[in-house]
Design a protein around this motif. Structure first.
Motif, PDB file in Angstrom:
ATOM      1  N   LYS A 144      80.779 -97.513  93.628  1.00 46.62           N
ATOM      2  CA  LYS A 144      80.848 -96.981  94.987  1.00 46.62           C
ATOM      3  C   LYS A 144      79.724 -97.548  95.849  1.00 46.62           C
ATOM      4  N   LEU A 145      78.525 -97.665  95.278  1.00 49.92           N
ATOM      5  CA  LEU A 145      77.400 -98.212  96.031  1.00 49.92           C
ATOM      6  C   LEU A 145      77.658 -99.673  96.394  1.00 49.92           C
ATOM      7  N   SER A 146      78.179-100.442  95.443  1.00 51.46           N
ATOM      8  CA  SER A 146      78.483-101.844  95.712  1.00 51.46           C
ATOM      9  C   SER A 146      79.473-101.973  96.860  1.00 51.46           C
ATOM     10  N   SER A 147      80.498-101.125  96.858  1.00 53.32           N
ATOM     11  CA  SER A 147      81.491-101.170  97.937  1.00 53.32           C
ATOM     12  C   SER A 147      80.867-100.807  99.275  1.00 53.32           C
ATOM     13  N   ALA A 148      79.991 -99.784  99.281  1.00 51.75           N
ATOM     14  CA  ALA A 148      79.357 -99.349 100.525  1.00 51.75           C
ATOM     15  C   ALA A 148      78.463-100.441 101.098  1.00 51.75           C
ATOM     16  N   LEU A 149      77.716-101.117 100.230  1.00 50.00           N
ATOM     17  CA  LEU A 149      76.805-102.158 100.699  1.00 50.00           C
ATOM     18  C   LEU A 149      77.551-103.358 101.273  1.00 50.00           C
ATOM     19  N   GLN A 150      78.765-103.583 100.793  1.00 51.84           N
ATOM     20  CA  GLN A 150      79.544-104.735 101.243  1.00 51.84           C
ATOM     21  C   GLN A 150      80.603-104.368 102.276  1.00 51.84           C
ATOM     22  N   GLU A 151      80.434-103.238 102.927  1.00 58.96           N
ATOM     23  CA  GLU A 151      81.372-102.809 103.945  1.00 58.96           C
ATOM     24  C   GLU A 151      81.584-103.928 104.974  1.00 58.96           C
ATOM     25  N   PRO A 152      82.827-104.398 105.143  1.00 62.15           N
ATOM     26  CA  PRO A 152      83.073-105.543 106.032  1.00 62.15           C
ATOM     27  C   PRO A 152      82.675-105.303 107.480  1.00 62.15           C
ATOM     28  N   ALA A 153      82.643-104.047 107.913  1.00 61.24           N
ATOM     29  CA  ALA A 153      82.321-103.763 109.307  1.00 61.24           C
ATOM     30  C   ALA A 153      80.849-104.003 109.626  1.00 61.24           C
ATOM     31  N   ARG A 154      80.015-104.119 108.603  1.00 55.45           N
ATOM     32  CA  ARG A 154      78.588-104.342 108.857  1.00 55.45           C
ATOM     33  C   ARG A 154      78.382-105.733 109.462  1.00 55.45           C
ATOM     34  N   PRO A 155      77.500-105.840 110.464  1.00 52.12           N
ATOM     35  CA  PRO A 155      77.289-107.137 111.123  1.00 52.12           C
ATOM     36  C   PRO A 155      76.354-108.072 110.362  1.00 52.12           C
ATOM     37  N   ILE A 156      75.998-107.718 109.153  1.00 56.76           N
ATOM     38  CA  ILE A 156      75.206-108.608 108.306  1.00 56.76           C
ATOM     39  C   ILE A 156      76.128-109.179 107.236  1.00 56.76           C
ATOM     40  N   LYS A 157      75.677-110.196 106.564  1.00 59.11           N
ATOM     41  CA  LYS A 157      76.434-110.745 105.437  1.00 59.11           C
ATOM     42  C   LYS A 157      75.743-110.297 104.155  1.00 59.11           C
ATOM     43  N   PHE A 158      76.467-109.545 103.358  1.00 59.33           N
ATOM     44  CA  PHE A 158      75.908-109.069 102.091  1.00 59.33           C
ATOM     45  C   PHE A 158      77.004-109.144 101.042  1.00 59.33           C
ATOM     46  N   ARG A 159      76.747-109.896 100.013  1.00 56.84           N
ATOM     47  CA  ARG A 159      77.763-110.121  98.994  1.00 56.84           C
ATOM     48  C   ARG A 159      77.184-109.890  97.608  1.00 56.84           C
ATOM     49  N   ILE A 160      77.935-109.172  96.774  1.00 57.70           N
ATOM     50  CA  ILE A 160      77.588-108.970  95.368  1.00 57.70           C
ATOM     51  C   ILE A 160      78.722-109.536  94.541  1.00 57.70           C
ATOM     52  N   ALA A 161      78.420-110.399  93.602  1.00 57.93           N
ATOM     53  CA  ALA A 161      79.440-110.978  92.734  1.00 57.93           C
ATOM     54  C   ALA A 161      78.995-110.840  91.284  1.00 57.93           C
ATOM     55  N   ASN A 162      79.924-110.451  90.420  1.00 53.79           N
ATOM     56  CA  ASN A 162      79.640-110.297  88.991  1.00 53.79           C
ATOM     57  C   ASN A 162      80.702-111.028  88.192  1.00 53.79           C
ATOM     58  N   ARG A 163      80.305-111.605  87.082  1.00 53.20           N
ATOM     59  CA  ARG A 163      81.265-112.280  86.223  1.00 53.20           C
ATOM     60  C   ARG A 163      80.753-112.303  84.784  1.00 53.20           C
ATOM     61  N   LEU A 164      81.692-112.223  83.858  1.00 52.31           N
ATOM     62  CA  LEU A 164      81.391-112.352  82.437  1.00 52.31           C
ATOM     63  C   LEU A 164      81.910-113.718  81.975  1.00 52.31           C
ATOM     64  N   PHE A 165      81.058-114.479  81.343  1.00 51.54           N
ATOM     65  CA  PHE A 165      81.450-115.755  80.768  1.00 51.54           C
ATOM     66  C   PHE A 165      81.439-115.594  79.248  1.00 51.54           C
ATOM     67  N   GLY A 166      82.620-115.620  78.639  1.00 52.16           N
ATOM     68  CA  GLY A 166      82.715-115.342  77.209  1.00 52.16           C
ATOM     69  C   GLY A 166      83.301-116.496  76.424  1.00 52.16           C
ATOM     70  N   GLU A 167      82.860-116.642  75.198  1.00 47.56           N
ATOM     71  CA  GLU A 167      83.428-117.641  74.293  1.00 47.56           C
ATOM     72  C   GLU A 167      84.926-117.385  74.150  1.00 47.56           C
ATOM     73  N   LYS A 168      85.718-118.416  74.382  1.00 46.61           N
ATOM     74  CA  LYS A 168      87.172-118.246  74.506  1.00 46.61           C
ATOM     75  C   LYS A 168      87.847-117.874  73.193  1.00 46.61           C
ATOM     76  N   THR A 169      87.180-118.089  72.047  1.00 47.92           N
ATOM     77  CA  THR A 169      87.792-117.741  70.764  1.00 47.92           C
ATOM     78  C   THR A 169      87.293-116.403  70.224  1.00 47.92           C
ATOM     79  N   PHE A 170      86.411-115.732  70.955  1.00 44.42           N
ATOM     80  CA  PHE A 170      85.768-114.506  70.472  1.00 44.42           C
ATOM     81  C   PHE A 170      86.513-113.293  71.022  1.00 44.42           C
ATOM     82  N   LYS A 171      86.652-112.261  70.218  1.00 48.37           N
ATOM     83  CA  LYS A 171      87.363-111.056  70.638  1.00 48.37           C
ATOM     84  C   LYS A 171      86.409-110.045  71.261  1.00 48.37           C
ATOM     85  N   PHE A 172      86.714-109.624  72.479  1.00 54.09           N
ATOM     86  CA  PHE A 172      85.940-108.608  73.187  1.00 54.09           C
ATOM     87  C   PHE A 172      86.770-107.330  73.295  1.00 54.09           C
TER      88      PHE A 172
END
Length: 456
Positions: A144-172
């Motif tokens: 919820k906090l991440s969404s609030a901080l990135q509210e498109p109506a804000r006149p600033i540019k603020f972006r949060i990006a997350n990603r998981l990079f995992g070994e393609k043969t490993f089971k998660f």
């Protein structure tokens, strides 16, 4: 046979720009979108979702996007992040020179990791990160906090990006993947750590550059990703904000900056006199300069003594910053502030500091319990954190901001002329601290120290 590692399990980073710091900022059309993450580059194995139990991680249905958002839910994660951030800064501040960190970024990356920890490993991480509530509540608050901080109506540019990079043969574990994607928007991308660790490292660093407008480069150093790496969790933050009222570039002139009691140099110094929120107390001055829209601001804290920044750093914590902000009052202030840019070449390796803070089990290859992330049958394949890397970029200059005017017509009866308001002085001509804050939640997004404005 070596134990399989998350090497590094967490790669935490940020990219910050302030007030059109680039003379030629990237066009909007080149800004990568995080609303619809790209699918994994490679298919990747996942363990089946187990039957629900008390230990099962929350799935996407546990954190519905449509649920009502209370102020308490939004601010809880901000408060936890600030507490952790000040604890960590006490370990980082021993480094000489200029410093920039983002506790918001580091907390996010480590919280994603904690979401797959169990037992004593999870307990230690929870304590160090100051996390409160159930895993479902923590992830909901973070999302919820991440969404609030990135509210498109804000006149600033603020972006949060997350990603998981995992070994393609490993089971998660599917519940872990579902919960991190639901709360943090973090998809899993398959890479080949086993046969091509260096190309995998390059891919991760390239993604980081894309998310931070190329401000953060080489986050993960060469040689760190080895063939036994299995997962890298990455958070990237990018901020670009315009001052409410810009500094006049023509008024920027060289002025002396005291590096120490016995050393000084001339640096480009901005000048402005305006009505700003200011306080002077307890051997320091604090000044808040707002960004366009009023949702975020930068707090400058200047010790009275030229060599007072070390003692100031030791004394500050989340409560004292909150008290300082509460004490700020609108006042006419004569401001001199050096332009500065903090752009380190090397990443901070935080693993040892985090262990010292109280979470050694997460880094113990024999005892770490991340079976919520992956639960292979062989103990030799289980995961642990090998290191945490962090890099921050901050640049402050004159530009930015939409100019605004307000007129108040106050009619008073004719009487004695009032005494003119005293103009406060905030001359940042020696080392000082800065904090970029979200005003609604109090979350500190970036903070650091300026010891030498001319040094990058």
């Amino acid at each position: 046979m070596t134990i399989r590692r998350l090497a590094p399990l967490v790669a935490s980073l940020l990219g910050v720009g302030a007030a059109h710091c680039n003379s030629n900022p990237p066009p909007e059309s080149q800004t990568p979108s995080t609303a619809q993450p790209q699918p994994p580059a490679e298919p990747i194995a996942t363990a089946p979702t187990p039957a629900p139990s008390a230990s099962t991680m929350p799935s996407a249905s546990d954190t519905p996007a449509s649920s009502a958002t209370s102020p308490e839910i939004v601010t809880r994660f901000a408060h936890d992040s600030n507490l952790f951030g000040f604890d960590l800064y006490q370990r980082v501040r021993t480094q000489k020179g200029n410093i920039a960190v983002s506790s918001a970024s580091i907390t996010t990356a480590l919280t994603m990791t904690w979401a797959g920890a169990k037992g004593d490993t999870a307990d230690q991480m929870r304590k160090v990160l100051h996390l409160e509530g159930t895993p479902q509540e923590v992830l909901q608050s973070a999302g919820k906090l991440s969404s609030a901080l990135q509210e498109p109506a804000r006149p600033i540019k603020f972006r949060i990006a997350n990603r998981l990079f995992g070994e393609k043969t490993f089971k998660f574990e599917s519940p872990f993947l579902e919960s991190t994607k639901a709360a943090f928007g973090a998809p899993l991308e398959g890479v080949d750590f086993i046969k091509a660790p260096e190309p995998a490292r390059v891919r991760i660093n390239t993604w980081v550059e894309e998310q931070t407008e190329k401000r953060i480069k080489d986050l993960i150093p060469a040689g760190v990703i080895k063939t036994d790496a299995r997962l890298v969790l990455v958070n990237a933050i990018y901020f670009l904000g315009d001052w409410n009222t810009p500094f006049d570039k023509e008024r920027t002139k060289p002025a002396a900056f005291q590096l120490s009691a016995t050393s000084k140099k001339d640096v480009p110094t901005m000048r402005r006199e305006d009505r700003l929120r200011f306080v002077q107390q307890d051997g320091l001055k604090a000044l808040e300069i707002g960004y366009k829209g009023g949702q975020m601001s930068m707090l400058f804290v200047l010790p009275d003594k030229v060599d007072g920044v070390e003692a100031l750093e030791k004394s500050l914590d989340n409560g004292k910053i909150a008290d300082l902000v509460s004490a700020l009052q609108p006042q006419t202030v004569n401001v001199t502030l050096p332009r500065f840019e903090i752009n380190p070449t090397a990443s901070l390796a935080l693993g040892e500091r985090l262990q010292e803070m109280g979470m050694p089990l997460a880094f113990d290859r024999r005892k770490a319990d991340f079976t919520g992330i992956a639960n292979p049958p062989s103990p030799q394949d289980r995961l642990y954190i090998s290191d945490v890397f962090h890099k921050a970029f901050v640049k402050v200059d004159e530009k930015g901001t939409e100019a605004a005017a307000a007129t108040a017509v106050v009619m008073m009866r004719a009487t004695a002329m009032p005494m003119p308001e005293k103009v406060a002085q905030f001359h940042a001509d020696h080392p000082f601290l800065f904090f970029i804050r979200d005003n609604a939640t109090g979350m500190i997004l970036f903070n650091g120290r300026v010891s030498d404005p001319s040094a990058k």
